[in-house]
Enzyme design. Sequence first.
Site, PDB file in Angstrom:
ATOM      1  N   SER A 220       0.813  -1.215   0.000  1.00  0.00           N
ATOM      2  CA  SER A 220       0.000   0.000   0.000  1.00  0.00           C
ATOM      3  C   SER A 220       0.847   1.266   0.000  1.00  0.00           C
ATOM      4  CB  SER A 220      -0.944   0.004   1.203  1.00  0.00           C
ATOM      5  OG  SER A 220      -0.206   0.140   2.398  1.00  0.00           O
TER       6      SER A 220
ATOM      7  N   LYS B  12       0.964   3.908   6.856  1.00  0.00           N
ATOM      8  CA  LYS B  12       0.243   4.816   5.965  1.00  0.00           C
ATOM      9  C   LYS B  12       0.744   6.236   6.207  1.00  0.00           C
ATOM     10  CE  LYS B  12      -2.865   1.860   4.267  1.00  0.00           C
ATOM     11  NZ  LYS B  12      -2.017   0.689   4.587  1.00  0.00           N
TER      12      LYS B  12
END
Lengths: 150, 422
Positions: free
Chosen positions: A71, A108
Amino acid sequence: MEAVVLPLHPLNEERFLVIIDRGNSLPLFTTTVQAGFPSPATDYSAEPIDLNTYASNHPASTFLVKVEGDSMIGAHIMPGDLAIVNRDIRASSGMVVLAFVEGGYTIKRLEVRKEAAYLVSENEKYSPIKIDSPEGGMIWGVVVGIHRKF
Amino acid sequence: MTSLFALVDCNNFYASCERAFNPTLNGKPIVVLSNNDGCVIARSGEAKALGIKMGAPYFEVRDLAEKEGVHVFSSNYEFYGDMSRRVALILQEYTPNLEIYSIDESFLDLGNFLHVDLEGYARGIWERVPRTTGIPVAVGVSSTKTLAKVANRLAKKSAKANGVLVLTDPAHIEAALKRTEVGDVWGVGRRYAKKLAQYGIYTAHDLTLKPDSFIKKHMTIVGLRTARELRGEPCIDLEMAPQPKQNICTSRSFGETLTELKDIEEALAAHTVRCATKLRKQQSCCSALTVFLETSRFALSYQMYFNNRTVQLESPTASELVLVPQALEALRAIFRQGFRYKKTGIIVSGIVPANQVQQSLFEPDHRQRDQELMQALDSLRSRYGHRSVFYGVQGTGGKWQMQNSHLSPCYTTRLEDLIRAK
């Protein structure tokens, strides 16, 4: 003894940080000792470069985390990398963080907006995770670098 | 007031370590078991609330634990040790004078900080240690180590204190001592508490009111020191370098009960090697060794057997070449066929600094040779692991090896155990 070449080649991306395995440090220079002729270098001896210190200024609060997902490939954080996480830094908007959400850890980019905080991927495949309550998730630490072995 | 100490104590340390890397455990009951998953040695607040007692054998609480969804862990000292080291590193930023008292407690000498906002300083430690390491702490500050302990205990118990208590005001100290049972005072303990109750001494405050002569008579000079410390007179200084231990014990329960001498010999040889390694690490030699052997404490009385044997050595040594054969000989002397054994161990005593050893006149001098060999073994083992070089008698079967079926990952000391992030 041999001279040692530091394998710190400049990389394309500045954020890349190479740490020698197990935190071993490399001597900056070495000298051989010969009887009768004191080495002129001994007056200038220095501590070897410590890549641990370079990786994080605060070893007590620094932890390593294995990266598994894709991600964050847009930020050049790849599966298999070791992420260097420092808990001594207060997370703020824009930082790459290690968060604990939905029963698992995730790396993230943190984006704090008026209505909520968002954990944003750097991969189009994944949409941002919205956190608008303390139960929604926690920031465990701030990712300050990565290590990748070739 | 001329001196100031802070005691920083990690809350439910082992349980907190497990939680630091596994946030799903927050708010859930946790227990940590001793070596071999024998007894409960640490509990989270939630596990305490369920009535699980400290030291309870696991088999007695297993049903309750399963019913209540208690998370059970084997003790993971490799992991806890690293977390303890991290906490101590953070505390070192607050003072150069730090005594690491145990794996989860440290004393800080704040002697020069009289004009500092102590409350704010202590609150800073209370906030920073958990933020950086994940381990919550309580902080007690006062003029002596014993009073700092009292303050710490109340800091944990009182909701108002919320983890930090600075005891410098005489009226506050008196109130705190009145709220502290004498048995809870550092260095007093349950046994003295019973005795003191006979004289009407129930609280720490009661003890401070007694004359020195009374305290010395009933509690020796050590008790007097405690009482003086409670009165605010510092008697116990910071111990910054650990003192060499006066005796070292290495023992462990077997993973399963053993009946054969050979299996027990393997375990004892391994313990002896560990023990000798500890001796050499503190640069000491021992003059005597004691070997003990026991069946389970929970066996029926006619199946119980406990025995020990002490051997005086020719001259003090830390050489495995002497200690291992001597220990095994002692074991053979006390071993009886027909019992189901649970534990063996070795205690070395009469410890002297290695550089003050007197050689016996009548024994061949193998000291130099042994010393060099031991040095080689120590460096091999520290580089390649403790099992990299071992004696044949230690065996390879490891029937006696520990059971730790609930072991958590070594999150901070092994690459393969790191937390994984998507």
